[in-house]
Design an enzyme around this catalytic site. Sequence first.
Site, PDB file in Angstrom:
ATOM      1  N   LYS A  66      -5.481 -63.391  11.069  1.00  0.00           N
ATOM      2  CA  LYS A  66      -4.484 -62.802  12.871  1.00  0.00           C
ATOM      3  C   LYS A  66      -4.627 -62.811  13.532  1.00  0.00           C
ATOM      4  O   LYS A  66      -6.589 -62.236  14.048  1.00  0.00           O
ATOM      5  CB  LYS A  66      -3.797 -61.121  12.466  1.00  0.00           C
ATOM      6  CG  LYS A  66      -3.206 -60.719  13.080  1.00  0.00           C
ATOM      7  CD  LYS A  66      -2.354 -59.138  12.784  1.00  0.00           C
ATOM      8  CE  LYS A  66      -1.764 -58.495  13.986  1.00  0.00           C
ATOM      9  NZ  LYS A  66      -1.989 -57.015  13.085  1.00  0.00           N
ATOM     10  N   LYS A  99      -0.401 -65.294  11.525  1.00  0.00           N
ATOM     11  CA  LYS A  99       0.651 -64.281  12.684  1.00  0.00           C
ATOM     12  C   LYS A  99      -0.783 -64.692  13.681  1.00  0.00           C
ATOM     13  O   LYS A  99      -1.785 -64.134  13.414  1.00  0.00           O
ATOM     14  CB  LYS A  99       0.991 -63.295  12.290  1.00  0.00           C
ATOM     15  CG  LYS A  99       1.189 -62.114  13.050  1.00  0.00           C
ATOM     16  CD  LYS A  99       0.274 -60.752  12.723  1.00  0.00           C
ATOM     17  CE  LYS A  99       1.688 -59.883  13.995  1.00  0.00           C
ATOM     18  NZ  LYS A  99       2.312 -58.199  13.357  1.00  0.00           N
TER      19      LYS A  99
END
Length: 326
Positions: free
Chosen positions: A196, A249
């Site tokens: 992330k 992500k």
Amino acid sequence: MKDLQFTRHRRLRNSVNMRALVRETHLHPEDFIYPIFIVEGEQKRNAVKSMPGVDQISLDYLNDEIQELVDLGIKSAMVFGVPAEKDAVGSQAYHDHGIVQKGIRQIKENFPDFVVIADTCLCQYTDHGHCGVIEDGKILNDPSLDLLARTAVSQAKAGADIIAPSNMMDGFVAAIRHGLDEGGFEDVPVMSYAVKYASAFYGPFRDAAHSSPQFGDRKTYQMDPANRLEALREAESDVEEGADFLIVKPALSYLDIMRDVKNTFNLPVVAYNVSGEYSMIKAAAQNGWVNEKEIVLEKLISMKRAGADLIVTYHAKDAARWLSDK
């Protein structure tokens, strides 16, 4: 010219059915995970201004929302909560009657076969907007793990099929896996936000989830966008700690990372097609600058081609409709 030697690649492109016959990558509605934002109260359907087509909904609209997904062939949703009250330790995240816990129970009571994925973080629930415990302006890693494990267990008790921790504290998968196992939820998998990045593409989500940090940023725990090898170290740690899925992500600007993760680890890879990626296309489409259907499906197929097995996307409902029209 008859003696010229070359390969006729166009032979496999010369009709719609020929192209379909040799197509390498495919999208299906069951590939999609739809994010849902649940708010306290009744008869609330609050449009998220920065995300056209996305609403915060109260529990009385939740059954209709899930029924629509089921009718479209979408088999899973990721549930986010927007609590009425916040505090320094995000206690509504792990309260048995928190908004996410209530939403999970309602979905599972009415749609027992539908797969409910619980976002497991603190940022929507803390008054400072960070994903952990704060002391003297510093985000503390280890004390935050206890609260994240409590949150995961409370979500599993409510009926969550999958726990998806998104906080990026070191050791968060190990802490959550231990908490779930100790709580009797050995069979509940962990879909880790393993990779992330500290991205500028998250802005509209923070509008939807009311989760903007009140000071500083999240760069001490989310990854530097310039780093590639760090992503593999992060994912490797989560695999060793017991992750069952690996999320990358954002998705669109990190397709190279997604392919690296897919090539390195033998676990399902999940692309998170984040809010900024969604909103840019929506804005361009509303201005007539792009063909929304074509550009969305091209974007989603690029994620599958890069290695994603599943895609978390706000486009899920539209994409499922478009796929059914083919």
